[in-house]
Design a protein around this motif. Structure first.
Motif, PDB file in Angstrom:
ATOM      1  N   SER A 169      25.264 -20.163 -32.751  1.00  0.00           N
ATOM      2  CA  SER A 169      26.292 -20.748 -33.604  1.00  0.00           C
ATOM      3  C   SER A 169      25.771 -22.045 -34.184  1.00  0.00           C
ATOM      4  CB  SER A 169      27.595 -20.943 -32.821  1.00  0.00           C
ATOM      5  OG  SER A 169      28.660 -21.276 -33.692  1.00  0.00           O
ATOM      6  N   GLU A 170      26.657 -23.017 -34.390  1.00  0.00           N
ATOM      7  CA  GLU A 170      26.361 -24.208 -35.174  1.00  0.00           C
ATOM      8  C   GLU A 170      25.498 -25.233 -34.448  1.00  0.00           C
ATOM      9  OE1 GLU A 170      29.951 -26.553 -35.875  1.00  0.00           O
ATOM     10  OE2 GLU A 170      30.890 -25.558 -34.169  1.00  0.00           O
ATOM     11  N   SER A 171      25.034 -26.196 -35.249  1.00  0.00           N
ATOM     12  CA  SER A 171      24.425 -27.444 -34.763  1.00  0.00           C
ATOM     13  C   SER A 171      23.026 -27.274 -34.194  1.00  0.00           C
ATOM     14  CB  SER A 171      25.335 -28.121 -33.719  1.00  0.00           C
ATOM     15  OG  SER A 171      26.568 -28.466 -34.291  1.00  0.00           O
ATOM     16  N   GLY A 172      22.183 -26.588 -34.902  1.00  0.00           N
ATOM     17  CA  GLY A 172      20.786 -26.511 -34.493  1.00  0.00           C
ATOM     18  C   GLY A 172      19.964 -25.712 -35.477  1.00  0.00           C
ATOM     19  N   GLY A 173      18.647 -25.880 -35.411  1.00  0.00           N
ATOM     20  CA  GLY A 173      17.748 -25.123 -36.270  1.00  0.00           C
ATOM     21  C   GLY A 173      17.530 -25.736 -37.635  1.00  0.00           C
ATOM     22  N   TYR A 174      17.981 -26.961 -37.857  1.00  0.00           N
ATOM     23  CA  TYR A 174      17.820 -27.622 -39.147  1.00  0.00           C
ATOM     24  C   TYR A 174      16.586 -28.538 -39.108  1.00  0.00           C
ATOM     25  CZ  TYR A 174      20.180 -31.293 -36.498  1.00  0.00           C
ATOM     26  OH  TYR A 174      20.524 -32.203 -35.530  1.00  0.00           O
ATOM     27  N   SER A 175      15.983 -28.777 -40.258  1.00  0.00           N
ATOM     28  CA  SER A 175      14.808 -29.641 -40.306  1.00  0.00           C
ATOM     29  C   SER A 175      15.214 -31.103 -40.192  1.00  0.00           C
ATOM     30  CB  SER A 175      14.017 -29.406 -41.593  1.00  0.00           C
ATOM     31  OG  SER A 175      14.811 -29.660 -42.730  1.00  0.00           O
ATOM     32  N   TYR A 176      14.430 -31.840 -39.427  1.00  0.00           N
ATOM     33  CA  TYR A 176      14.696 -33.254 -39.165  1.00  0.00           C
ATOM     34  C   TYR A 176      13.380 -33.996 -39.358  1.00  0.00           C
ATOM     35  CZ  TYR A 176      16.712 -37.323 -36.779  1.00  0.00           C
ATOM     36  OH  TYR A 176      17.191 -38.574 -36.472  1.00  0.00           O
ATOM     37  N   HIS A 177      13.331 -34.858 -40.350  1.00  0.00           N
ATOM     38  CA  HIS A 177      12.076 -35.475 -40.770  1.00  0.00           C
ATOM     39  C   HIS A 177      11.779 -36.747 -39.974  1.00  0.00           C
ATOM     40  CE1 HIS A 177      11.604 -32.920 -44.405  1.00  0.00           C
ATOM     41  NE2 HIS A 177      12.925 -32.865 -44.313  1.00  0.00           N
ATOM     42  N   VAL A 178      10.598 -36.785 -39.360  1.00  0.00           N
ATOM     43  CA  VAL A 178      10.142 -37.955 -38.616  1.00  0.00           C
ATOM     44  C   VAL A 178       8.668 -38.178 -38.956  1.00  0.00           C
ATOM     45  CG1 VAL A 178      11.792 -37.599 -36.731  1.00  0.00           C
ATOM     46  CG2 VAL A 178       9.541 -36.524 -36.605  1.00  0.00           C
ATOM     47  N   THR A 179       8.075 -39.194 -38.347  1.00  0.00           N
ATOM     48  CA  THR A 179       6.642 -39.442 -38.505  1.00  0.00           C
ATOM     49  C   THR A 179       5.997 -39.544 -37.139  1.00  0.00           C
ATOM     50  OG1 THR A 179       7.075 -41.821 -38.648  1.00  0.00           O
ATOM     51  CG2 THR A 179       6.882 -40.617 -40.729  1.00  0.00           C
ATOM     52  N   ASN A 180       4.709 -39.186 -37.082  1.00  0.00           N
ATOM     53  CA  ASN A 180       4.002 -39.267 -35.808  1.00  0.00           C
ATOM     54  C   ASN A 180       3.376 -40.648 -35.633  1.00  0.00           C
ATOM     55  OD1 ASN A 180       1.648 -39.309 -37.332  1.00  0.00           O
ATOM     56  ND2 ASN A 180       1.121 -37.169 -36.908  1.00  0.00           N
ATOM     57  N   ALA A 181       2.578 -40.786 -34.588  1.00  0.00           N
ATOM     58  CA  ALA A 181       2.012 -42.092 -34.253  1.00  0.00           C
ATOM     59  C   ALA A 181       1.101 -42.645 -35.333  1.00  0.00           C
ATOM     60  CB  ALA A 181       1.262 -41.998 -32.927  1.00  0.00           C
ATOM     61  N   THR A 182       0.564 -41.784 -36.176  1.00  0.00           N
ATOM     62  CA  THR A 182      -0.320 -42.238 -37.250  1.00  0.00           C
ATOM     63  C   THR A 182       0.423 -42.415 -38.564  1.00  0.00           C
ATOM     64  OG1 THR A 182      -0.943 -39.996 -37.943  1.00  0.00           O
ATOM     65  CG2 THR A 182      -2.218 -40.994 -36.153  1.00  0.00           C
ATOM     66  N   GLY A 183       1.722 -42.138 -38.570  1.00  0.00           N
ATOM     67  CA  GLY A 183       2.509 -42.266 -39.780  1.00  0.00           C
ATOM     68  C   GLY A 183       2.603 -40.999 -40.605  1.00  0.00           C
ATOM     69  N   ALA A 184       2.003 -39.922 -40.137  1.00  0.00           N
ATOM     70  CA  ALA A 184       2.046 -38.656 -40.867  1.00  0.00           C
ATOM     71  C   ALA A 184       3.402 -37.983 -40.678  1.00  0.00           C
ATOM     72  CB  ALA A 184       0.935 -37.718 -40.385  1.00  0.00           C
ATOM     73  N   PRO A 185       3.895 -37.286 -41.702  1.00  0.00           N
ATOM     74  CA  PRO A 185       5.213 -36.647 -41.588  1.00  0.00           C
ATOM     75  C   PRO A 185       5.203 -35.453 -40.637  1.00  0.00           C
ATOM     76  CG  PRO A 185       4.169 -36.066 -43.669  1.00  0.00           C
ATOM     77  CD  PRO A 185       3.296 -37.098 -43.036  1.00  0.00           C
ATOM     78  N   VAL A 186       6.300 -35.301 -39.925  1.00  0.00           N
ATOM     79  CA  VAL A 186       6.499 -34.177 -39.004  1.00  0.00           C
ATOM     80  C   VAL A 186       7.901 -33.647 -39.222  1.00  0.00           C
ATOM     81  CG1 VAL A 186       6.675 -33.464 -36.575  1.00  0.00           C
ATOM     82  CG2 VAL A 186       4.913 -35.110 -37.269  1.00  0.00           C
ATOM     83  N   ARG A 187       8.034 -32.320 -39.249  1.00  0.00           N
ATOM     84  CA  ARG A 187       9.356 -31.696 -39.367  1.00  0.00           C
ATOM     85  C   ARG A 187       9.754 -31.104 -38.021  1.00  0.00           C
ATOM     86  NH1 ARG A 187       6.880 -30.399 -43.937  1.00  0.00           N
ATOM     87  NH2 ARG A 187       6.286 -28.327 -43.223  1.00  0.00           N
ATOM     88  N   LEU A 188      10.711 -31.765 -37.374  1.00  0.00           N
ATOM     89  CA  LEU A 188      11.290 -31.229 -36.149  1.00  0.00           C
ATOM     90  C   LEU A 188      12.413 -30.262 -36.504  1.00  0.00           C
ATOM     91  CD1 LEU A 188      11.741 -34.406 -33.902  1.00  0.00           C
ATOM     92  CD2 LEU A 188       9.884 -32.731 -33.778  1.00  0.00           C
ATOM     93  N   TYR A 189      12.554 -29.224 -35.706  1.00  0.00           N
ATOM     94  CA  TYR A 189      13.694 -28.313 -35.818  1.00  0.00           C
ATOM     95  C   TYR A 189      14.339 -28.226 -34.432  1.00  0.00           C
ATOM     96  CZ  TYR A 189      12.150 -26.619 -40.413  1.00  0.00           C
ATOM     97  OH  TYR A 189      11.786 -26.521 -41.744  1.00  0.00           O
ATOM     98  N   PRO A 190      15.360 -29.046 -34.159  1.00  0.00           N
ATOM     99  CA  PRO A 190      16.005 -28.996 -32.848  1.00  0.00           C
ATOM    100  C   PRO A 190      16.939 -27.791 -32.726  1.00  0.00           C
ATOM    101  CG  PRO A 190      17.093 -30.600 -34.254  1.00  0.00           C
ATOM    102  CD  PRO A 190      15.934 -30.077 -35.048  1.00  0.00           C
TER     103      PRO A 190
END
Length: 433
Positions: A169-190
């Motif tokens: 059901s709801e509230s998960g599986g969406y992309s969440y934009h963060v950066t790693n230790a070097t500043g590179a973009p990472v897309r988390l999907y919780p």
């Protein structure tokens, strides 16, 4: 068949506002639209109601392997109120503009219902079937107590869900934009694999009524506000659950930051933009929200009442309640306004792996992690039937899009491309799981 964004718009245009306390615009119109779309896809359904217009749609899609346990796909048709004066667009217009579908329910959760129905319509057009049976439940009243929806169905019609191995059901599986230790973009999907429990409390302080000008050492208002101050400022201890531990470890590894489970607050600081996904679920919370006392400024009342939004992690409720009892002090009693225990689904499971695979099929660079929801969903009701619940309503979101502010917020909207992405992910998952 409508495109997914058009179907989402049509659902939004049907006002299904849930005002709480049993007062509602009703879910019937949306339920009838859902039933019509299912019928066009060759899927029979039935509408069940505890009360007039408080509608739940139930259907079943037959899979190719009847030895597999069915999957329950469930979502709610109701939405919270929206004040048009605060919005830049009519909250029930379902307007599609600037790449978004606008309106109340766009992310909570008529988007998910539209995506599921679009997948089923695609299967009908292409003569496809899933591997396992899929039970569909589009329900009423999630935005209040579930008394007309999931809770009622579980209590009165449990056989509809017999044998289901899991629910999404709801509230998960969406992309969440963060950066790693070097500043590179990472897309988390919780993906939601746990939910904190709800233990809404009503506190009642009693004392001696009297004149406001005179000394009174048994003032109910003072007792209450003193207790609320102690509760609000109590430093609840860290309690790491399996889901939260897995989130910290896997997210830390993906971002290249040190994870120290003995110093969670320092770890959260190192997680940066990823911290908001977990910071509310490393401990219990008690937040006063309602105060009621007195009827005249020069009269000390004999009672004072407060309500506290209390959230509990799996396995911690009794510890929390014992602490609250110690904090209350004499002359104050507590009772539950609403109570629903925390739930925890397996993180390492074929269900979770299949969700991750479906996301990776559309976004190979995705980092899929489990997480615990700070609030709750109808998954708690179905958990009473032994069905583990996962928050999996996939969306691809723009980097600057504040998804977590959309649900119940002003100018709620969902990106069209995100809906299309989510539909492809759900198609992959529901077809292959």
């Amino acid at each position: 068949m409508d495109d997914v964004e058009e179907l989402c718009s049509r659902l939004i245009r049907l006002d299904t506002t849930n005002y709480g306390g049993g007062e509602s615009a009703g879910e019937r119109d949306a339920a009838e639209l859902v039933a019509t779309v299912l019928s066009a896809a060759g899927i029979g359904s039935k509408i069940l109601e505890r009360d007039t217009r408080r509608s739940n749609v139930i259907a079943r899609v037959s899979g190719t392997d009847t030895t597999l346990p069915p999957l329950l796909v469930q979502g709610h048709l109701d939405v919270v109120p929206a004040d048009p004066a605060q919005w830049s667009r009519d909250p029930f217009s379902g307007e599609i503009t600037d790449g978004y579908v606008w309106g109340r329910g766009a992310t909570d959760m008529k988007d998910f219902i539209a995506m599921v129905l679009t997948v089923l319509s695609t299967w009908a057009r292409e003569d496809r079937r899933p591997r396992r049976d899929i039970v569909l439940a589009f329900v009423a009243d999630e935005e209040d107590t579930g008394a007309y929806g999931a809770e009622w169905l579980v209590n009165e019609h449990p056989g509809l869900f017999h044998g289901c191995g899991a629910t999404i059901s709801e509230s998960g599986g969406y992309s969440y934009h963060v950066t790693n230790a070097t500043g590179a973009p990472v897309r988390l999907y919780p993906i939601g694999t746990a939910e904190r429990g709800t233990a809404h409390l009503r506190l009642t302080a009693t004392g001696r009524a009297g004149h406001g000008s005179r000394r009174n050492d048994d003032n109910a208002v003072i007792k209450l506000i003193s207790a609320l101050d102690r509760i609000a400022h109590h430093d609840w201890p860290i309690r790491l659950t399996p889901t939260v531990t897995a989130f910290l470890q896997r997210t830390g590894a993906a971002l290249g930051v040190e994870v120290d489970l003995s110093d969670v607050d320092a770890t959260l600081a190192r997680l940066g933009k990823a911290a908001p996904l977990v910071e509310n679920t490393v401990r219990n919370s008690t937040r006063p929200t309602v105060l009621k006392a007195g009827y005249k400024v020069n009269v000390i009342p004999s009672t004072a009442v407060a309500e506290v939004d209390t959230r509990t992690l799996p396995g911690t409720e009794q510890e929390l309640l014992s602490t609250i009892d110690a904090l209350l002090g004499p002359g104050i009693t507590r009772e539950f306004v609403y109570r629903n225990p925390a739930i925890q689904a397996p993180v390492d499971s074929p269900w979770f792996d299949a969700m991750a695979a479906a996301i990776h099929a559309q976004d190979p660079d995705a980092v899929v992690v489990p997480y615990c929801m700070g609030g709750g969903t109808d998954a708690k009701a179905f958990a009473r039937l032994g069905i583990p619940g996962y928050g999996f309503a996939p969306l691809s979101l723009p980097e600057a899009f504040d998804y977590r502010a959309m649900a119940h917020g002003v100018d709620e909207r969902v990106p069209v491309e995100g809906l299309r992405f989510g539909t492809r992910v759900l198609d992959h998952f529901l077809s292959s799981v």
